[in-house]
Design a protein around this motif. Structure first.
Motif, PDB file in Angstrom:
ATOM      1  N   UNK A  26      47.030  33.466  33.869  1.00  6.90           N
ATOM      2  CA  UNK A  26      45.781  33.455  34.641  1.00  6.90           C
ATOM      3  C   UNK A  26      45.320  32.042  34.973  1.00  6.90           C
ATOM      4  N   UNK A  27      44.742  31.892  36.158  1.00  5.79           N
ATOM      5  CA  UNK A  27      44.190  30.614  36.616  1.00  5.79           C
ATOM      6  C   UNK A  27      42.757  30.868  37.051  1.00  5.79           C
ATOM      7  N   UNK A 174      44.755  39.957  41.449  1.00  2.67           N
ATOM      8  CA  UNK A 174      44.114  39.116  42.448  1.00  2.67           C
ATOM      9  C   UNK A 174      44.585  37.679  42.321  1.00  2.67           C
ATOM     10  N   UNK A 175      44.715  36.997  43.453  1.00  2.00           N
ATOM     11  CA  UNK A 175      45.062  35.575  43.415  1.00  2.00           C
ATOM     12  C   UNK A 175      44.600  34.878  44.682  1.00  2.00           C
ATOM     13  N   UNK A 176      44.364  33.577  44.548  1.00  3.58           N
ATOM     14  CA  UNK A 176      43.897  32.730  45.636  1.00  3.58           C
ATOM     15  C   UNK A 176      44.883  31.583  45.791  1.00  3.58           C
ATOM     16  N   UNK A 177      45.506  31.486  46.957  1.00  2.89           N
ATOM     17  CA  UNK A 177      46.540  30.481  47.196  1.00  2.89           C
ATOM     18  C   UNK A 177      45.991  29.367  48.081  1.00  2.89           C
ATOM     19  N   UNK A 178      46.155  28.123  47.627  1.00  2.00           N
ATOM     20  CA  UNK A 178      45.837  26.950  48.443  1.00  2.00           C
ATOM     21  C   UNK A 178      46.984  26.765  49.430  1.00  2.00           C
ATOM     22  N   UNK A 179      46.699  26.913  50.717  1.00  2.00           N
ATOM     23  CA  UNK A 179      47.761  26.892  51.722  1.00  2.00           C
ATOM     24  C   UNK A 179      48.234  25.476  52.060  1.00  2.00           C
ATOM     25  N   UNK A 180      47.587  24.474  51.491  1.00  2.00           N
ATOM     26  CA  UNK A 180      48.068  23.108  51.683  1.00  2.00           C
ATOM     27  C   UNK A 180      49.282  22.802  50.807  1.00  2.00           C
ATOM     28  N   UNK A 181      49.313  23.374  49.607  1.00  2.18           N
ATOM     29  CA  UNK A 181      50.425  23.074  48.696  1.00  2.18           C
ATOM     30  C   UNK A 181      51.008  24.322  48.037  1.00  2.18           C
ATOM     31  N   UNK A 182      50.519  25.521  48.448  1.00  3.93           N
ATOM     32  CA  UNK A 182      51.065  26.791  47.966  1.00  3.93           C
ATOM     33  C   UNK A 182      50.845  27.002  46.461  1.00  3.93           C
ATOM     34  N   UNK A 185      44.917  28.741  43.026  1.00  2.00           N
ATOM     35  CA  UNK A 185      43.632  28.249  42.571  1.00  2.00           C
ATOM     36  C   UNK A 185      42.922  29.303  41.728  1.00  2.00           C
ATOM     37  N   UNK A 186      43.391  30.528  41.824  1.00  2.00           N
ATOM     38  CA  UNK A 186      42.887  31.637  41.002  1.00  2.00           C
ATOM     39  C   UNK A 186      43.994  32.676  40.906  1.00  2.00           C
ATOM     40  N   UNK A 187      44.209  33.178  39.706  1.00  2.78           N
ATOM     41  CA  UNK A 187      45.228  34.206  39.502  1.00  2.78           C
ATOM     42  C   UNK A 187      44.754  35.091  38.359  1.00  2.78           C
ATOM     43  N   UNK A 188      44.573  36.382  38.621  1.00  4.86           N
ATOM     44  CA  UNK A 188      43.979  37.256  37.610  1.00  4.86           C
ATOM     45  C   UNK A 188      44.564  38.658  37.666  1.00  4.86           C
ATOM     46  N   UNK A 227      35.638  36.572  37.139  1.00  2.97           N
ATOM     47  CA  UNK A 227      36.712  35.588  37.008  1.00  2.97           C
ATOM     48  C   UNK A 227      36.734  34.626  38.183  1.00  2.97           C
ATOM     49  N   UNK A 228      36.419  35.124  39.369  1.00  2.00           N
ATOM     50  CA  UNK A 228      36.449  34.292  40.574  1.00  2.00           C
ATOM     51  C   UNK A 228      35.147  33.543  40.800  1.00  2.00           C
TER      52      UNK A 228
END
Length: 235
Positions: A26-27, A174-182, A185-188, A227-228
């Protein structure tokens, strides 16, 4: 009743995370992330599956058939339950992002993660599939994905024998991906089972289990949102 195994759910998580090897830990986003300016986040949420009874451990064909027969009344009732509470997660997440001064872009196209190109990096918390094409396609900086892949009842078996009473069940990733570096930023991953304290086997309406079903959905939603949420993520 659909005969679904927990191995299938684990495979679904692997596809969603794009990683068939070591599980992603988790992130949680920190407050600095939310304070960064000019974020446009794309949001894609899966359709909520029909409620079902999950029977992990009934691993042979005869075991599955016996378990299906034994739980047929519960299965019939479970399939009649509403998923409206789970469907509100999309609007809840949109509201949460907007409360953090994020511009939200709804991604209409279905997201099939295992069809995306593989992505190799030694950077920690990097997605194993390449999401970066979404950056230019939607003019977004991040992509938020929520996949609800199980709602209903959960009853584990050992071959022919149930090892516990049925419980209300909700499972999602659930997860949130930063599209600048893949990177994530969040993973649950979320898996909730809710037991009943009173008699569960009250066909045909199973009132105690029905309540547990809705409690599992409510608890799963709260875990995802808290979590988010920048206000609670670090507490």
């Amino acid at each position: 009743m659909k005969l679904k195994m927990m191995a299938m759910l684990a495979l679904g998580v692997a596809f969603l995370s794009g990683c068939a090897g070591t599980p992603q830990m988790p992130v949680t986003p920190d407050t600095v992330f939310w304070q960064q300016p000019s974020k446009r986040i794309g949001v894609v949420v899966s359709d909520v599956p029909s409620p079902d009874v999950y029977l992990p451990g009934a691993s042979c064909l005869l075991c599955l058939a016996a378990a299906e027969i034994a739980n047929s009344s519960l299965s019939k009732h479970t399939e009649s339950l509403s998923v409206d509470d789970a469907k509100t997660l999309k609007s809840d997440l949109k509201q949460l992002l907007e409360s953090n001064n994020v511009e939200v872009i709804e991604v209409a196209e279905p997201l099939v993660v295992n069809k995306l190109p593989k992505y190799k990096s030694e950077v920690p918390n990097t997605a194993k599939r390449d999401f970066t094409a979404y950056k230019n396609r939607y003019n977004i900086s991040h992509l938020l994905v929520l996949d609800i892949y199980a709602v209903g009842m959960h009853r584990p078996y050992s071959s022919y024998i149930p090892t516990s009473d049925p419980k209300g069940y909700f499972s999602a990733l659930g997860y949130l991906v930063d599209l600048n570096d893949n990177t994530y930023k969040w993973y649950k991953p979320v898996s909730v089972t809710k037991a009943v304290t009173e008699e569960w086997d009250e066909a045909p309406t199973f009132p105690a289990l029905t309540n547990a079903y809705y409690q599992a959905i409510a608890e799963g939603k709260e875990i995802i949102i808290s979590s988010l949420d920048s206000k609670t993520a670090e507490n």
